[in-house]
Scaffold this motif. Sequence first.
Motif, PDB file in Angstrom:
ATOM      1  N   LEU A  34       0.859  -1.178   0.000  1.00 50.75           N
ATOM      2  CA  LEU A  34       0.000   0.000   0.000  1.00 50.75           C
ATOM      3  C   LEU A  34       0.897   1.230   0.000  1.00 50.75           C
ATOM      4  O   LEU A  34       1.905   1.266   0.714  1.00 50.75           O
ATOM      5  N   GLY A  35       0.530   2.218  -0.797  1.00 55.88           N
ATOM      6  CA  GLY A  35       1.290   3.466  -0.826  1.00 55.88           C
ATOM      7  C   GLY A  35       0.535   4.530  -1.592  1.00 55.88           C
ATOM      8  O   GLY A  35      -0.535   4.277  -2.143  1.00 55.88           O
ATOM      9  N   TYR A  36       1.105   5.717  -1.612  1.00 57.90           N
ATOM     10  CA  TYR A  36       0.506   6.815  -2.373  1.00 57.90           C
ATOM     11  C   TYR A  36       0.804   6.624  -3.860  1.00 57.90           C
ATOM     12  O   TYR A  36       1.738   5.914  -4.229  1.00 57.90           O
ATOM     13  N   THR A  37       0.019   7.246  -4.710  1.00 54.19           N
ATOM     14  CA  THR A  37       0.242   7.173  -6.149  1.00 54.19           C
ATOM     15  C   THR A  37       1.577   7.831  -6.479  1.00 54.19           C
ATOM     16  O   THR A  37       1.832   8.972  -6.082  1.00 54.19           O
ATOM     17  N   GLU A  38       2.430   7.106  -7.207  1.00 58.59           N
ATOM     18  CA  GLU A  38       3.753   7.643  -7.549  1.00 58.59           C
ATOM     19  C   GLU A  38       3.601   8.916  -8.380  1.00 58.59           C
ATOM     20  O   GLU A  38       2.704   9.029  -9.220  1.00 58.59           O
ATOM     21  N   LEU A  39       4.471   9.857  -8.120  1.00 59.65           N
ATOM     22  CA  LEU A  39       4.474  11.132  -8.837  1.00 59.65           C
ATOM     23  C   LEU A  39       5.060  10.952 -10.237  1.00 59.65           C
ATOM     24  O   LEU A  39       5.896  10.076 -10.465  1.00 59.65           O
ATOM     25  N   ALA A  40       4.662  11.817 -11.151  1.00 57.68           N
ATOM     26  CA  ALA A  40       5.156  11.733 -12.533  1.00 57.68           C
ATOM     27  C   ALA A  40       6.673  11.807 -12.597  1.00 57.68           C
ATOM     28  O   ALA A  40       7.303  11.146 -13.411  1.00 57.68           O
ATOM     29  N   HIS A  41       7.282  12.598 -11.721  1.00 53.47           N
ATOM     30  CA  HIS A  41       8.737  12.748 -11.733  1.00 53.47           C
ATOM     31  C   HIS A  41       9.408  11.854 -10.682  1.00 53.47           C
ATOM     32  O   HIS A  41      10.589  12.016 -10.396  1.00 53.47           O
ATOM     33  N   GLY A  42       8.672  10.886 -10.145  1.00 48.14           N
ATOM     34  CA  GLY A  42       9.203  10.043  -9.085  1.00 48.14           C
ATOM     35  C   GLY A  42       9.955   8.813  -9.546  1.00 48.14           C
ATOM     36  O   GLY A  42      10.576   8.127  -8.733  1.00 48.14           O
ATOM     37  N   ILE A  43       9.915   8.511 -10.828  1.00 51.52           N
ATOM     38  CA  ILE A  43      10.616   7.328 -11.349  1.00 51.52           C
ATOM     39  C   ILE A  43      12.088   7.676 -11.560  1.00 51.52           C
ATOM     40  O   ILE A  43      12.407   8.688 -12.180  1.00 51.52           O
ATOM     41  N   PRO A  44      13.011   6.828 -11.074  1.00 51.86           N
ATOM     42  CA  PRO A  44      14.439   7.129 -11.225  1.00 51.86           C
ATOM     43  C   PRO A  44      14.889   7.023 -12.679  1.00 51.86           C
ATOM     44  O   PRO A  44      14.116   6.621 -13.551  1.00 51.86           O
ATOM     45  N   HIS A  45      16.108   7.316 -12.887  1.00 50.51           N
ATOM     46  CA  HIS A  45      16.671   7.371 -14.237  1.00 50.51           C
ATOM     47  C   HIS A  45      16.995   5.975 -14.758  1.00 50.51           C
ATOM     48  O   HIS A  45      18.157   5.618 -14.928  1.00 50.51           O
ATOM     49  N   ILE A  46      15.969   5.202 -15.014  1.00 54.48           N
ATOM     50  CA  ILE A  46      16.137   3.899 -15.657  1.00 54.48           C
ATOM     51  C   ILE A  46      16.063   4.165 -17.145  1.00 54.48           C
ATOM     52  O   ILE A  46      15.090   4.748 -17.633  1.00 54.48           O
ATOM     53  N   GLU A  47      17.095   3.773 -17.856  1.00 56.09           N
ATOM     54  CA  GLU A  47      17.201   4.122 -19.266  1.00 56.09           C
ATOM     55  C   GLU A  47      16.479   3.127 -20.156  1.00 56.09           C
ATOM     56  O   GLU A  47      16.118   2.037 -19.736  1.00 56.09           O
ATOM     57  N   GLY A  48      16.294   3.514 -21.394  1.00 50.47           N
ATOM     58  CA  GLY A  48      15.751   2.641 -22.411  1.00 50.47           C
ATOM     59  C   GLY A  48      14.245   2.576 -22.415  1.00 50.47           C
ATOM     60  O   GLY A  48      13.543   3.317 -21.715  1.00 50.47           O
ATOM     61  N   GLU A  49      13.732   1.643 -23.219  1.00 45.29           N
ATOM     62  CA  GLU A  49      12.298   1.509 -23.419  1.00 45.29           C
ATOM     63  C   GLU A  49      11.573   1.183 -22.114  1.00 45.29           C
ATOM     64  O   GLU A  49      10.501   1.722 -21.846  1.00 45.29           O
ATOM     65  N   PHE A  50      12.172   0.310 -21.277  1.00 42.17           N
ATOM     66  CA  PHE A  50      11.504  -0.035 -20.023  1.00 42.17           C
ATOM     67  C   PHE A  50      11.419   1.171 -19.099  1.00 42.17           C
ATOM     68  O   PHE A  50      10.413   1.355 -18.406  1.00 42.17           O
ATOM     69  N   GLY A  51      12.428   2.016 -19.074  1.00 41.21           N
ATOM     70  CA  GLY A  51      12.366   3.244 -18.288  1.00 41.21           C
ATOM     71  C   GLY A  51      11.226   4.132 -18.757  1.00 41.21           C
ATOM     72  O   GLY A  51      10.505   4.723 -17.939  1.00 41.21           O
ATOM     73  N   ASP A  52      11.029   4.207 -20.071  1.00 38.10           N
ATOM     74  CA  ASP A  52       9.913   4.985 -20.622  1.00 38.10           C
ATOM     75  C   ASP A  52       8.576   4.391 -20.202  1.00 38.10           C
ATOM     76  O   ASP A  52       7.642   5.117 -19.860  1.00 38.10           O
ATOM     77  N   VAL A  53       8.476   3.062 -20.212  1.00 31.55           N
ATOM     78  CA  VAL A  53       7.246   2.387 -19.780  1.00 31.55           C
ATOM     79  C   VAL A  53       6.970   2.710 -18.312  1.00 31.55           C
ATOM     80  O   VAL A  53       5.838   3.027 -17.938  1.00 31.55           O
ATOM     81  N   LEU A  54       7.996   2.639 -17.469  1.00 30.23           N
ATOM     82  CA  LEU A  54       7.825   2.959 -16.050  1.00 30.23           C
ATOM     83  C   LEU A  54       7.323   4.386 -15.855  1.00 30.23           C
ATOM     84  O   LEU A  54       6.397   4.621 -15.076  1.00 30.23           O
TER      85      LEU A  54
END
Length: 138
Positions: free
Chosen positions: A18-38
């Motif tokens: 359980l947690g709060y909805t992740e913020l749009a800028h809360g995803i770390p710098h994971i590169e590539g297509e999967f980072g974009d999906v996240l």
Amino acid sequence: MVQHIRLVGIEASDKQALGYTELAHGIPHIEGEFGDVLRRSHAELIGLCAFIFRRQTPLTTEWLRQADNLLDRKLDELQRLPASHPLDQTGVILPGGNRSSYPLRWAELLGEILHPLLYRYRSELLQAPIEPYFGSYR
């Protein structure tokens, strides 16, 4: 799909976290297509500043395994280059004038491991209004 609930507690469900909805800028710098999906899927995830996890679930077991593996791989470097400043992970200039060589990046131990796992287990997440105050925390 993420289930939204009133904050009644994780014990009232069969979900893993359980947690709060992740913020749009809360995803770390994971590169590539999967980072974009996240980053596009941030609203399906929970944020990393306030959360509750059920014990010994597939999610927490995998999270601990990956964190342990990372720390095991970096053990020699961590022993040789221990943290000496609260902002070491940012490559801060230390009091002696040298740039910190601390071997862990800011999001490496938490966000770069947990966000991909949260995406994988996103159907097992509950969202609730438990986000902390995000201002002036550094």
